[in-house]
Write an enzyme that holds these catalytic residues in place. Structure first.
Site, PDB file in Angstrom:
ATOM      1  N   CYS A   1       0.868  -1.172   0.000  1.00 47.40           N
ATOM      2  CA  CYS A   1       0.000   0.000   0.000  1.00 47.40           C
ATOM      3  C   CYS A   1       0.910   1.229   0.000  1.00 47.40           C
ATOM      4  CB  CYS A   1      -0.881   0.005   1.243  1.00 47.40           C
ATOM      5  SG  CYS A   1      -1.950   1.435   1.332  1.00 47.40           S
ATOM      6  N   LEU A   2       1.072   1.811  -1.160  1.00 44.60           N
ATOM      7  CA  LEU A   2       1.959   2.957  -1.292  1.00 44.60           C
ATOM      8  C   LEU A   2       1.357   3.904  -2.324  1.00 44.60           C
ATOM      9  CD1 LEU A   2       4.710   4.214  -0.582  1.00 44.60           C
ATOM     10  CD2 LEU A   2       5.732   2.809  -2.359  1.00 44.60           C
TER      11      LEU A   2
END
Length: 181
Positions: A85-86
């Site tokens: 999750c970036l």
């Protein structure tokens, strides 16, 4: 040759010519694995991960898909799937970025500065917020258990059969003594 195809080849070649160990899947430049080392000044230091990368046909206009194949304890990385999750990869991706940016800047920054307020791993996020020292200790524990060169080499996509599981024969006797079975 179409522009995205040329860009894929350019980016993958840049990655191949950098210090990263890259393994193409079926000689396909749109799917490959990169050996990624944890940043020096973090509890991830010494860890080696096999990172799966898939480039969509619309790359670089559409972001790559990135996942850790061996386990990592981090608030923004799903422990089971390895998905990351970036924002810079998921929402704010730009064609100005390339594969080298991901491995030299984005992933090291993610490991250095986790964001526990937007977690994929709730346990890691909670531990980081409540007990940062215990979080770092658990990260180091995961690094020594799951992020060795051998673990990275053995990491496979678990979507297949049980035949993919490594057998104990692949470990030396003294390694078996230190493993939790």
């Amino acid at each position: 040759m179409s522009s995205p195809r040329r860009r894929i080849e350019t980016d993958v070649m840049k990655l191949l010519m950098s210090d990263y160990e890259v393994t193409l899947v079926n000689d396909n430049m749109q799917e490959f694995y990169v050996r990624f080392h944890g940043p020096k000044d973090t509890p991830f230091n010494g860890g080696v991960w096999k990172v799966h990368v898939e480039l969509p046909d619309q790359y670089p206009y559409k972001s790559p898909s990135i996942g850790f194949m061996n386990k990592i304890f981090h608030p923004n990385i799903d422990e089971l799937s390895g998905s990351v999750c970036l924002d810079v990869i998921n929402q704010t991706w730009s064609p100005m970025f390339d594969m080298v940016n991901i491995f030299e800047a984005f992933l090291p920054q993610l490991l250095r500065y986790p964001n526990p307020t937007d977690p994929l791993n709730g346990d890691a996020a909670a531990l980081l917020m409540r007990e940062p020292t215990a979080y770092e200790q658990k990260v180091r524990e995961y690094v020594s258990k799951y992020a060795t060169k051998e673990a990275a080499d053995a990491a496979t996509d678990d979507s297949g059969s049980e035949d993919d599981m490594s057998s104990l024969d692949s470990f030396s006797d003294d390694e078996i003594g230190t493993m939790e079975l």
